[in-house]
Scaffold this active site. Sequence first.
Site, PDB file in Angstrom:
ATOM      1  N   CYS A 157     -52.291  54.907  62.565  1.00 16.66           N
ATOM      2  CA  CYS A 157     -52.858  56.025  61.832  1.00 16.66           C
ATOM      3  C   CYS A 157     -52.054  57.285  62.144  1.00 16.66           C
ATOM      4  O   CYS A 157     -51.378  57.369  63.155  1.00 16.66           O
ATOM      5  CB  CYS A 157     -54.315  56.231  62.224  1.00 16.66           C
ATOM      6  N   GLY A 178     -55.933  54.288  67.320  1.00 17.15           N
ATOM      7  CA  GLY A 178     -56.019  53.282  68.363  1.00 17.15           C
ATOM      8  C   GLY A 178     -57.355  52.565  68.349  1.00 17.15           C
ATOM      9  O   GLY A 178     -58.077  52.568  67.351  1.00 17.15           O
ATOM     10  N   GLU A 235     -37.505  33.480  74.669  1.00 14.03           N
ATOM     11  CA  GLU A 235     -37.303  34.813  74.113  1.00 14.03           C
ATOM     12  C   GLU A 235     -36.702  35.750  75.151  1.00 14.03           C
ATOM     13  O   GLU A 235     -35.837  36.584  74.837  1.00 14.03           O
ATOM     14  CB  GLU A 235     -38.629  35.364  73.586  1.00 14.03           C
ATOM     15  N   LYS A 238     -33.213  37.748  74.632  1.00 10.94           N
ATOM     16  CA  LYS A 238     -33.100  39.203  74.719  1.00 10.94           C
ATOM     17  C   LYS A 238     -31.991  39.613  75.686  1.00 10.94           C
ATOM     18  O   LYS A 238     -31.211  40.520  75.410  1.00 10.94           O
ATOM     19  CB  LYS A 238     -34.433  39.811  75.182  1.00 10.94           C
ATOM     20  N   LYS A 261     -29.157  43.262  62.097  1.00  6.25           N
ATOM     21  CA  LYS A 261     -30.611  43.293  62.111  1.00  6.25           C
ATOM     22  C   LYS A 261     -31.197  42.243  61.191  1.00  6.25           C
ATOM     23  O   LYS A 261     -32.178  41.578  61.529  1.00  6.25           O
ATOM     24  CB  LYS A 261     -31.099  44.687  61.694  1.00  6.25           C
TER      25      LYS A 261
END
Length: 609
Positions: free
Chosen positions: A2, A100, A481, A485, A604
Amino acid sequence: MCGIIGIVGREPVAGHLVDSLKRLEYRGYDSAGVATLEPGGVLTRRRAEGKLRNLEARLAKEPLVGLVGIGHTRWATHGAPTESNAHPHATARVAIVHNGIIENFRELRDELIAAGQVFSSETDSEVVAQLVDHHLGAGLSPELAVAAALKRLKGAFALAFLFPADDDLVVGARRGSPLAVGWGDGEMYLGSDALALAPFTDRITYLEEGDWVAIRRGGAVIHDETDAVVARPLTVVSASAFQVDRGNYRHFMAKEIHEQPEVIGHTLARYIDLAAERIRLPATLPFDWAKLDRLTIVACGTAFYAGLTAKYWFEQFARLPVEIDVASEFRYREPPLADNGLALFVSQSGETADTLASLRYCKAHGLHTAAVVNVPTSTIAREAEIVFPTLAGPEIGVASTKAFTCQLVVMACLAIAAGKARGRLSEAEEHTLVRALGELPGLLARALKAEPKIERLARQIAKARDVIYLGRGSSFPIALEGALKLKEISYIHSEGYAAGELKHGPIALIDETMPVVVIAPHDRTYEKTVSNMQEVAARGGRIVLITCEKGAAEASVPTLETIVMPDMPPEIAPVVYAVPIQMLAYHTAVFMGTDVDQPRNLAKSVTVE
């Protein structure tokens, strides 16, 4: 994600609030509102469902002329996207806007109702307004009322407060969601990011985790989470940064790692109803979970590891057989497909060439198709029967971080929905799992506090030529993963293995120069993983253990470092444990001086074979 804006100005602010909110539309929203202090200190709100043009139309008919105000774009978490649930929420003494999730809102709501506070919405956010109002009624000043309320809140959030009793004050606070202060000439501003503040100033101070701030026309006083007054650096933001803002982070990857509490809260808002503790998917799906014979997950790279994690969830929660494959292999081996199956395609960009080709193969063979993507206008999103967006927001760093964890969250929700539809999860079990998901933003914010220790550890990892990552169960894909990375951005050779496979080959590599990163939440396989660590220790390997407090206490194995995560249900551990492996890769790469955001040879979005 938000959007929040606050202005303490010298001219009417309503129009400026709306203009800033327009800059935050990329975050997604389903209602919007502003509150200002009108002449005489009258707190006045204008709220509207839908797009900002509806709020503008409302303001055109019922203008506001106040010189101080707050504004908000809301993505519904608790309660429908109605005007009554739109922000700002207000009492006679305070108005608030909130980004949140307040994890303990039920407990606080019950307590406040018993104390005489009257609620008017279905949201978790209103509990913040009522809590501050309660403290104001007890005689506390606005700043002290906010400070007292913050100590009661659990979760991840950014907040802005407006007080009729003080027309020279807006208070802001952040924990897990970003918030920035803008410095003007006799005016001050508060915003979700520098982009919201771009029309007013290029002088920005980014609040740090746990900070709260009181802004007045003459300046700002910032407090840390202990309420001590602190100084935070002022940054002059370049014009180009207003287009893609890196904030006060050195790299986009760091910013995106730290955005995870916020974007996961945003993603959860799309898929769960925290008030009812239910998964919330589209009312009409092109398939019936209960009638599926098999789920086929297809993806590449990091998205593949997200899918591999989801395999554990779908098979555990829904007892739905899952086949998972790398898209570049799937498309060429032309696998036989179940007559009554669903194919799920996972891609950050939604343009990955191999994944798109696999989607078209499955469609041609009559399978139902669904996509988990971060770009809802992408080709994969357009061609799949149904799209489950991740809502991570723009991800600039080539090495995926927040898109990965949002993929995990979406597929966890899908697996729970499948389990409920297939009669494998009871209503009580669904409630338990949804409550656990609702805790994720707060847990991620706590996990990020391990960063100083991880940064120090990275200096040791940077000296290694090879690194092994180990994990069992749903921690195995996180090990894969983690290795990906590290190799992507530091160029250190690293491999991930199922911990039980250690004796079947990888143990030959262990010596006193080899760091072994072990991802081991205290779950039903923890003791087995400890046995694997003992095998590593016996051969001189340098163990980096990532576990919880209970796991750290029971490890009984010497480690190079132990990174302690908060306690949590094992079902959601993969999402939280992704954070330390991301930070370890990031800080290792920074120490080695590589191009973190644009590592060599990588793109990307892989749109060609």
